[in-house]
Design an enzyme around this catalytic site. Structure first.
Site, PDB file in Angstrom:
ATOM      1  N   CYS A 167      35.339  30.591  37.646  1.00 50.39           N
ATOM      2  CA  CYS A 167      35.717  31.958  37.994  1.00 50.39           C
ATOM      3  C   CYS A 167      37.236  32.082  37.974  1.00 50.39           C
ATOM      4  O   CYS A 167      37.954  31.093  38.045  1.00 50.39           O
ATOM      5  CB  CYS A 167      35.165  32.341  39.366  1.00 50.39           C
ATOM      6  SG  CYS A 167      35.672  31.248  40.712  1.00 50.39           S
TER       7      CYS A 167
ATOM      8  N   CYS B 253      42.610  30.883  36.988  1.00 53.58           N
ATOM      9  CA  CYS B 253      41.926  29.585  37.065  1.00 53.58           C
ATOM     10  C   CYS B 253      41.168  29.224  35.793  1.00 53.58           C
ATOM     11  O   CYS B 253      40.875  28.053  35.563  1.00 53.58           O
ATOM     12  CB  CYS B 253      40.968  29.566  38.257  1.00 53.58           C
ATOM     13  SG  CYS B 253      41.785  29.855  39.829  1.00 53.58           S
TER      14      CYS B 253
END
Length: 419
Positions: free
Chosen positions: A405, A115
């Site tokens: 994150c 991500c």
């Protein structure tokens, strides 16, 4: 030998300043964002589903270069994040660059930090500019989760007799914690339990995210960062111009409290509504050294002050921004209380709730125009989207910090100043 040692001693003494961080900072180029744009974010199997990730990336790159007011030939290197690359063809970043009509001589690198890929691409490009290896670079991220194929792992060696399992590439390569062998939503459930966030708090956060996204869209706040995409449906149908994010319009607030927990059926708190969705989209920025800004006459939107990565136990990936942000702030020489706007990626509502708690940050300054829960989360794009949004929203002298994150226990964070 004694004479040689005497000669070496002054040399060792002289070398010390060259290894100090203060000297490195003094010698480094400053890095500026001179343009920042993104496509609208499409829903899974929605408005942008017919466009592969590299083509979405090309759209963002082409627009970013045009908005920077430079010729494509002036771009010296490209980094683009892309996570779910199966079925996309060779070298997705290279495809995006060439489909954007940039010269074939430009080196390109595809970055996969799950991500955080889009943000890490911007960080890597910034490092190259700071070091002076390049002067003008493009960086960003792209993802088409709608086009990720299914896998047949055993087909290579022969399927043999009987039914065979088909594996979803999105889940396997994008959303599974390989160390614990469960969905990343289970990590979110663990974070909710450890940090005492219940279902009601997470639902309330999600509802607020949707309301903020709607208000930002209806108030044309997001319009300036979005480059519309023209989609050709084919079969004689007229082209469709996609101008706004698709996901947040689908919410039904009355159903949010009634949804079942997805990852932990008994006493679970994470649902489809308070988690992010599967999406398609791309974002790109043009970065320049201070010398290139002066030479080209480009107008800087923001200056990159610092950035950092951090990592912890894979199951704790939702709170990894709480480790990356302090490092980025330290590298930038900025105190948390002096940050005007925060962007923390909403992989799950509990991600932002937990990191706001750990960092001591008020929700009034975090994701003020909504986030991934409501806008969507094309995983290779999202980190770049956070930077694009801050670059457009920060006023001169304001400080913004973005963090995201990533699976495996990591996070990236970046600090920029509005120009």
């Amino acid at each position: 030998m004694a004479a040689l040692l005497k000669l070496a001693q002054p040399l060792r003494s002289c070398s010390r300043p060259f290894s100090s961080s203060a000297f490195r900072l003094a010698m480094a180029n400053e890095v500026f964002i001179v343009s920042a744009t993104r496509t609208p974010i499409g829903s899974f199997q929605g408005a942008l589903s017919s466009i592969p990730a590299p083509r979405l990336g090309a759209h963002a790159i082409r627009s970013a270069v045009a908005q920077a007011g430079i010729d494509g030939a002036q771009v010296q290197e490209v980094y683009m994040g892309n996570v779910l690359q199966a079925g996309s063809g060779q070298a997705p970043a290279r495809q995006a660059t060439l489909y954007a009509d940039l010269p074939k001589t430009i080196p390109c690198t595809t970055v996969n930090k799950v991500c955080a890929s889009g943000m890490k691409s911007i960080m890597l490009a910034s490092q190259g500019l700071k070091c002076g290896s390049q002067d003008i670079m493009v960086a960003g991220g792209m993802e088409s989760m709608s086009n990720v194929p299914y896998y047949m792992p055993k087909a290579r060696n022969g399927l043999g007799y009987g039914d065979q399992k088909v594996v979803d590439g999105i889940v396997f390569d994008g959303l599974t914690d390989v160390y614990n062998e469960f969905h990343m939503g289970c990590c979110a459930e663990n974070t909710a339990k450890v940090h005492s966030f219940g279902r009601e708090e997470q639902d309330a956060f999600a509802i607020e995210s949707y309301k903020r996204s709607e208000a930002a869209t209806d108030g044309a706040v997001l319009k300036k960062e979005i480059t519309p995409v023209t989609v050709s449906p084919g079969r004689g149908k007229p082209d469709v111009v996609v101008e706004e994010d698709e996901e947040f319009r689908k919410v039904k607030f009355d159903k949010i409290p009634k949804l079942r927990a997805v990852f932990q059926p008994v006493d679970g708190t994470v649902t489809a509504a308070n988690a992010s969705t599967l999406n398609d989209g791309a974002a790109a920025v043009v970065l320049m050294s201070d010398g290139a800004v002066a030479k080209t006459g480009a107008k800087a939107m923001a200056k990159i002050l610092g950035f950092a990565d951090a990592a912890m136990d894979p199951i704790d990936f939702p709170i990894a921004p709480s480790a990356a942000v302090p490092l980025a702030l330290k590298n930038a020489g900025v105190k948390a209380e002096n940050v005007d706007l925060w962007e923390i990626n909403e992989a799950f509502s509990v991600v932002v709730l937990a990191n706001m708690k750990l960092l001591g940050v008020s929700h009034d300054k975090v994701n003020v125009h909504g986030g991934a829960v409501s806008l969507g989360h094309p995983i290779g794009m999202s980190g770049a989207r956070l930077v694009v949004h801050l670059a457009h929203q920060l006023k001169k002298g304001q400080i913004g910090c973005a963090s995201i994150c990533n699976g495996g226990g990591g996070a990236s964070a970046i600090v920029i100043e509005g120009m």
